[in-house]
Scaffold this active site. Structure first.
Site, PDB file in Angstrom:
ATOM      1  N   LEU A 109       0.868  -1.176   0.000  1.00  0.00           N
ATOM      2  CA  LEU A 109       0.000   0.000   0.000  1.00  0.00           C
ATOM      3  C   LEU A 109       0.900   1.219   0.000  1.00  0.00           C
ATOM      4  O   LEU A 109       1.979   1.209   0.597  1.00  0.00           O
ATOM      5  CB  LEU A 109      -0.892   0.017   1.252  1.00  0.00           C
ATOM      6  CG  LEU A 109      -1.915  -1.117   1.407  1.00  0.00           C
ATOM      7  CD1 LEU A 109      -2.629  -0.983   2.750  1.00  0.00           C
ATOM      8  CD2 LEU A 109      -2.928  -1.106   0.269  1.00  0.00           C
ATOM      9  N   ASP A 110       0.464   2.308  -0.660  1.00  0.00           N
ATOM     10  CA  ASP A 110       1.211   3.556  -0.604  1.00  0.00           C
ATOM     11  C   ASP A 110       1.441   3.954   0.847  1.00  0.00           C
ATOM     12  O   ASP A 110       0.624   3.654   1.733  1.00  0.00           O
ATOM     13  CB  ASP A 110       0.431   4.687  -1.287  1.00  0.00           C
ATOM     14  CG  ASP A 110       0.412   4.552  -2.799  1.00  0.00           C
ATOM     15  OD1 ASP A 110       1.195   3.745  -3.330  1.00  0.00           O
ATOM     16  OD2 ASP A 110      -0.388   5.258  -3.439  1.00  0.00           O
ATOM     17  N   MET A 111       2.521   4.666   1.069  1.00  0.00           N
ATOM     18  CA  MET A 111       2.834   5.126   2.422  1.00  0.00           C
ATOM     19  C   MET A 111       1.651   5.882   3.031  1.00  0.00           C
ATOM     20  O   MET A 111       1.338   5.723   4.213  1.00  0.00           O
ATOM     21  CB  MET A 111       4.066   6.033   2.373  1.00  0.00           C
ATOM     22  CG  MET A 111       4.536   6.549   3.715  1.00  0.00           C
ATOM     23  SD  MET A 111       6.013   7.569   3.508  1.00  0.00           S
ATOM     24  CE  MET A 111       6.432   7.932   5.214  1.00  0.00           C
ATOM     25  N   ALA A 112       0.973   6.698   2.233  1.00  0.00           N
ATOM     26  CA  ALA A 112      -0.108   7.538   2.752  1.00  0.00           C
ATOM     27  C   ALA A 112      -1.420   6.786   2.920  1.00  0.00           C
ATOM     28  O   ALA A 112      -2.351   7.296   3.546  1.00  0.00           O
ATOM     29  CB  ALA A 112      -0.311   8.740   1.829  1.00  0.00           C
ATOM     30  N   THR A 113      -1.529   5.593   2.358  1.00  0.00           N
ATOM     31  CA  THR A 113      -2.770   4.807   2.404  1.00  0.00           C
ATOM     32  C   THR A 113      -2.783   3.915   3.640  1.00  0.00           C
ATOM     33  O   THR A 113      -1.773   3.306   3.977  1.00  0.00           O
ATOM     34  CB  THR A 113      -2.904   3.939   1.141  1.00  0.00           C
ATOM     35  OG1 THR A 113      -2.808   4.769  -0.015  1.00  0.00           O
ATOM     36  CG2 THR A 113      -4.221   3.198   1.121  1.00  0.00           C
TER      37      THR A 113
END
Length: 545
Positions: A390-394
């Site tokens: 998952l993206d860091m921000a997700t």
């Protein structure tokens, strides 16, 4: 070029450090400066048609030399209305559009070469010679094929005569041989004549093409020399008073050569002017005006970080001597965060990754990731453990394998697209006028000049497909469920924000929309087949927003 604020700003505290340009929240002074620049731009009616296609602008809050007075500078990227110089904005580092400058003069010479190439490629003589060569080559081939068929038929006829006669006299035998020799010789003469004719036509075409190729080589060499000479004129300053030209700066990069347009973005212009006039840079911000580009995602009025491909090497030099904010992405925010394990058995587990935590180690290995935490919890686990990312921000559900074999089995399920996932997101806008359900298919690839941003590209992009379902619309936001059928980097973020997708970025998406407290995207559901037992496992963890 210094503008002083129209309103009193004495109550606003100055920033302690200069803005980190690749990841920032605009300082209040930059917000005020941006508002004034937008007001100025909106009043320039003669620019509106051009600006509607989109352009990046920037502001730089500065302090006067030997004074506490503050103001701001403004700049645009590239050129505007066919010029590099406009009274409200700082000038370029080097004005390549000056009529008597070497760039314009040489550019005209290169344009003249282009015109000559075009004229020669489309000249009646060249086109006629190519057509004659094509026609005569085909005619030669057809004639020789027919002659070969005649030789073959004559040979077969001679063989029949030899087989049908009980005994041929020596004279008859010699006659058949002479006939064969004569026909072969005639074919050779015919072949030689056609070869001569075709070679003459080929030579005529080659004369044209050699001249075209010579001019193209001259164009290439002069263009490369012009670019190098141009980049040498961009002598970039930094806060220490040091100077480096673009060729020297980019020698230290992977590609070695500056990309086109390097040095012409807003922030390098602003810093160059500030240093040259002994102004102290305090804070910066860059914003987009107009429609989004075709392949990238930009929204009118939104702030954006500086681009990586063109600006990062330049700014690494130009920011030396300034105290700059740390890169917030390198803050180890989750060093002491305890991972929430939603499901676990002997073979695998599912964790709820918090927003802001990496799935796997990044370039800065000291920043904690899900992988770091799991290696401490399961020191005897084998294989890569993390099955997908998952993206860091997700935030949301992340599938983890405890053995190499389980990892391989789960990855095969991802490759076969048999694993089902559902994300929930909050979009920064009201989607009340589109279908409640639908599919987005936009091929994606990395934007090489602006990492880590992705871009839509029919030529280079990989297939990216997302199904969606609108859940609710209220208070200027849209709650939506995403069902990705592929797993491209930033797929949901791009499909939400891109004009050819939903045209509505996910709230808090600072790459493709507006920064907020977090990225409002959460992986809330995952369904897979257990690699050992064969059961279908369904895990759900609702978002906190």
């Amino acid at each position: 070029m210094i503008h002083f604020f129209k309103q009193d700003v004495s109550h606003i505290a100055l920033p302690e450090k200069f803005t980190y340009p690749f990841h920032y929240t605009p300082h209040p002074l930059c917000v005020l400066a941006t508002g004034e620049v937008k007001e100025y731009i909106a009043g320039k009616k003669e620019w509106q048609e051009e600006l509607a296609t989109g352009k990046m602008f920037g502001v730089l809050v500065v302090q006067m030399p030997q004074s506490t007075d503050t103001g701001y500078l403004a700049a645009f990227s590239g050129n505007l209305a066919g010029k590099n110089i406009h009274s409200f904005f700082v000038p370029p580092v080097y004005d390549l559009l000056q009529p008597q400058g070497f760039f314009k003069i040489e550019e005209e010479q290169i344009s003249a070469i282009n015109q000559r190439i075009d004229e020669l490629e489309n000249s009646a003589s060249y086109l006629k010679a190519k057509e004659r060569q094509k026609v005569e080559t085909a005619k030669a081939q057809a004639t020789l094929n027919q002659a070969k068929a005649g030789l073959k038929a004559a040979k077969e006829a001679r063989e029949l005569r030899r087989q049908s006669s009980l005994a041929l006299s020596e004279e008859e035998q010699a006659g058949l041989i002479r006939e064969s020799q004569y026909q072969k010789a005639e074919y050779k003469r015919l072949e030689k004549e056609w070869k001569r004719q075709v070679e003459e036509l080929e030579a005529e075409v080659t004369r044209f093409e050699s001249e075209i190729e010579r001019m193209k080589m001259e164009r290439k060499e002069r263009s490369a020399a012009l670019q190098e000479r141009l980049f040498e004129q961009f002598r970039m300053l930094n806060a220490k008073g040091e100077v480096k030209d673009l060729c020297t700066i980019f020698e230290e990069t992977v590609h070695k050569l500056p990309p086109g347009g390097a040095g012409e973005c807003a922030l390098p212009k602003l810093l160059q002017y500030a240093y040259f006039h002994q102004l102290k840079p305090l804070a910066m911000a860059e914003f987009w005006w107009g429609d989004s580009p075709k392949n990238e995602v930009r929204h009118h009025g939104y702030y954006y970080p500086s681009c990586k491909g063109k600006c990062e090497p330049i700014l690494q030099h130009m920011l030396q001597g300034l105290e700059v904010d740390d890169n917030p992405l390198l803050d180890n925010l989750h060093k002491d965060t305890k991972l929430e394990i939603v499901f676990e058995d002997e073979w695998l587990l599912v964790v709820n990754k918090p927003a802001g935590m990496l799935s796997v180690p990044g370039k800065a290995d000291e920043v904690d990731s899900v992988y770091h935490h799991l290696k401490k919890l399961y020191p005897n686990a084998t294989g890569p453990m993390i099955v997908h990312r998952l993206d860091m921000a997700t935030s949301g559900l992340l599938l983890v394998a405890k053995t190499k074999e389980v990892h391989q089995h789960l990855q095969e399920q991802f490759e076969k697209r048999s694993i089902r996932k559902r994300y929930v997101a909050l979009l920064d806008g009201s989607l009340s006028d589109i279908e409640k359900t639908g599919r987005i298919s936009l091929p994606l690839c990395l934007n090489p000049l602006d990492r880590p941003r992705q871009m839509v590209s029919e030529e280079y992009g990989k297939e990216a497909i997302t199904d969606y379902q609108i859940i609710s619309v209220s208070n200027g936001h849209t709650r939506i469920a995403f069902f990705p059928l592929t797993g491209r980097t930033h797929q949901l973020r791009m499909h939400a924000a891109h004009p050819k997708g939903l045209g509505c970025p996910i709230a808090g998406d600072e790459l493709y929309g507006k920064k907020a407290g977090r990225l409002y995207l959460h992986a809330e559901y995952i369904e897979f087949r257990h690699p050992i037992y064969g059961d279908i496992i369904c895990i759900q963890k609702e978002a906190e927003f």
